[in-house]
Write an enzyme that holds these catalytic residues in place. Structure first.
Site, short mmCIF file in Angstrom:
data_model
loop_
_atom_site.label_atom_id
_atom_site.label_comp_id
_atom_site.label_asym_id
_atom_site.label_seq_id
_atom_site.Cartn_x
_atom_site.Cartn_y
_atom_site.Cartn_z
N LYS A 280 0.83 -1.20 0.00
CA LYS A 280 0.00 0.00 0.00
C LYS A 280 0.87 1.26 0.00
O LYS A 280 2.02 1.22 0.43
CB LYS A 280 -0.89 0.03 1.26
CG LYS A 280 -1.96 -1.02 1.33
CD LYS A 280 -2.73 -0.91 2.64
CE LYS A 280 -3.84 -1.95 2.73
NZ LYS A 280 -4.94 -1.68 1.79
N ARG A 354 -10.53 -11.48 1.69
CA ARG A 354 -11.35 -12.56 1.12
C ARG A 354 -10.63 -13.90 1.17
O ARG A 354 -11.28 -14.95 1.22
CB ARG A 354 -11.75 -12.18 -0.31
CG ARG A 354 -10.62 -12.07 -1.29
CD ARG A 354 -10.94 -11.21 -2.50
NE ARG A 354 -10.99 -9.80 -2.15
CZ ARG A 354 -11.30 -8.84 -3.02
NH1 ARG A 354 -11.58 -9.15 -4.29
NH2 ARG A 354 -11.34 -7.59 -2.65
#
Length: 504
Positions: A280, A354
């Protein structure tokens, strides 16, 4: 703040209540609520309202002192909006205004005397729970990691809610529920706000153990070897880059009948998310400590239902780990095998939530659940779609899932912890196609929150399921930076309604 419920004395009425401040409502059309009228024997409140000193708009306030014939030292007028249309939002705005005003005045005790039955479809119990939550939220402070604790706030520390004598038992029960819910919200806030070097997967596991000891839950903590034996290859792929050991937390509150199928809550527990190899940007990366707010909300909800001794079977499942870059970390292009046997091509290691949830959602099949709700700070795309007001709600489109969605939406509306239903359709599944595995872990920018939900949906086809994407609602940035405690009110109210047999 301490809370108590007291009946209104039939002889002396509200005017005889001795307190540092009593809060009553007024409307936009310069009319007084019936509780304000009870204090207006000399017309002083009417004069203040007619003068325009308070607009009556939801949340507006005016503090008056020394009202003749009133035992309370101060009278706080609070706006409720239009008399013929007091909404949930308006009433909650009034409660928040009272809590804020009470925290800043020179009185140590106060009384709430708003009409508790003004909102159509809501009863006094709903209003009292809201009052407790508003007051506790106004008084919340985080100072666990500060060398000097913040000074105790001045203002009201003891609040009394005044009710008609016939409503006393109902009101006391509602206040107890509100306190339990507020305790759950505060736990979730504090877990979210703790720094990631303290709130590790092990810390979450230890918190679950403490809750189990306090409220009699069953608890099981699975470690890496057990996860390997279960063939949770997707979950374990996320943990590879971190030195912190993963934890798979299972909490059981079996308050219902033995044969009743449980409701299962699954919370994403990424205690820090660097993005992994798909690193990130550095700006605001500190806020990725909040990537475990799904897990925190499950623990907070268990804190609430444990205190309530809720008569319902509820199981909480939390896959917890860090997502870190290292020579061991998963790489874009890696293919892993989930517990379900389905293979996943990892195109972006920052779509890791996920990957841990899919194995947890396969694991919960063993419980033969009545319903499963997963809670996750899953996608920035959900923030883009819904902002910071509504949690994203995703379910399949059939009768059973429509009913579950309706329950969750109603629970959110009742508490102001609102959600908005988003679509899941086969057309979006096409975006997850992979040339090399059964699916990819991302589907590209278009409809990113939807394709993330579609990914999870592939692991939930053996039970009724809903997904809550709380990326936009779990915390605030900027000057007010901090965890919000959402969606603990939504989840707890959903479970209370289930326990009471209120299903859509």
């Amino acid at each position: 703040m301490d809370f108590s419920i007291k009946p209104i004395d039939a002889k002396t009425g509200l005017a005889g209540v001795k307190t540092g401040c009593i809060a009553v409502g007024v409307f936009e059309d310069k009319k007084l609520s019936r509780t304000a009228q009870a204090l207006d024997a000399k017309g002083e409140i009417t004069a203040a309202v007619k003068s325009g000193d308070i607009s009556g708009k939801p949340g507006s306030t005016l503090l008056l002192r020394g009202i003749e014939g009133v035992a309370a030292e101060r009278v706080l007028l609070v706006g409720l909006g239009k008399q013929d249309g007091v909404t949930d939002k308006n009433f909650q705005s009034a409660l928040q205004a009272v809590a804020k005003s009470f925290s800043g005045i020179g009185a140590t005790d106060g009384a709430l005397a708003l009409p508790l039955d003004l909102v159509a479809g809501r009863d006094a119990a709903w209003a009292i729970r809201g009052a407790v939550l508003a007051a506790r939220d106004a008084g919340y402070r985080y100072d666990e990691t500060k060398s000097k604790k913040e000074a105790e706030p001045t203002g009201v520390r003891k609040m009394t809610v005044l009710v008609p004598a016939e409503d006393l038992a109902l009101a006391k029960s509602a206040a107890a529920q509100g306190q339990a819910l507020a305790n759950g919200v505060e736990l979730t806030k504090t877990l979210g706000n703790l720094p990631p070097n303290i709130c590790t997967p092990t810390y979450l596991a230890d918190t679950a153990k403490k809750l189990a000891g306090e409220f009699g839950f069953n608890v099981e903590i699975l470690d890496r070897k057990q996860l390997e034996a279960l063939k949770m290859g997707s979950f374990l792929s996320v943990t590879k880059g971190s030195d912190e050991p993963p934890k798979f937390i299972v909490l059981k509150h079996m308050g219902g009948k033995q044969k009743d199928a449980p409701v299962v809550l699954v919370g994403k527990g990424i205690t820090f998310d660097t993005g992994g190899i798909s690193l990130k940007p550095g700006a605001n990366m500190d806020e990725m400590k909040y990537d475990m707010c799904g897990a925190a909300s499950v623990l907070g909800t268990f804190r609430a239902i444990g205190e309530m001794a809720l008569r319902l079977n509820v199981i909480g499942v939390i896959p917890a780990c860090e997502n870190m870059p290292s020579g061991r970390a998963s790489k874009p292009g890696d293919i892993v095998t989930s517990m379900s046997g389905q293979t996943i091509e990892i195109l972006n290691t920052d779509a890791e939530g996920r990957l841990i949830l899919c194995d947890a959602l396969t694991y919960v099949e063993r419980f033969k659940p009545a319903a499963v709700v997963d809670i996750a700070t899953l996608t920035g795309a959900c923030v883009t779609a819904l902002g910071h007001h509504n949690t994203g709600l995703f379910t399949r489109h059939d009768d059973a899932h429509d009913a579950l969605a309706a329950e969750l939406l109603a629970a959110g509306k009742a508490t102001g912890d609102t959600a908005w239903r988003m679509p899941i359709e086969d057309a979006y599944q096409e975006q997850l196609k992979s040339n090399f595995a059964d699916m990819a872990n991302i589907g590209g920018p278009p409809g990113g929150s939807i394709t993330a939900a579609c990914f999870l949906e592939r692991y939930t086809r053996k039970y009724t399921w809903a997904h809550l994407d709380i990326a936009g609602t779990a915390w605030k940035s900027g000057a007010a930076k901090g965890a919000t405690g959402r969606p603990v009110p939504l989840l707890t109210t959903f479970l209370i309604n289930r326990a009471n047999g209120k299903k859509s």
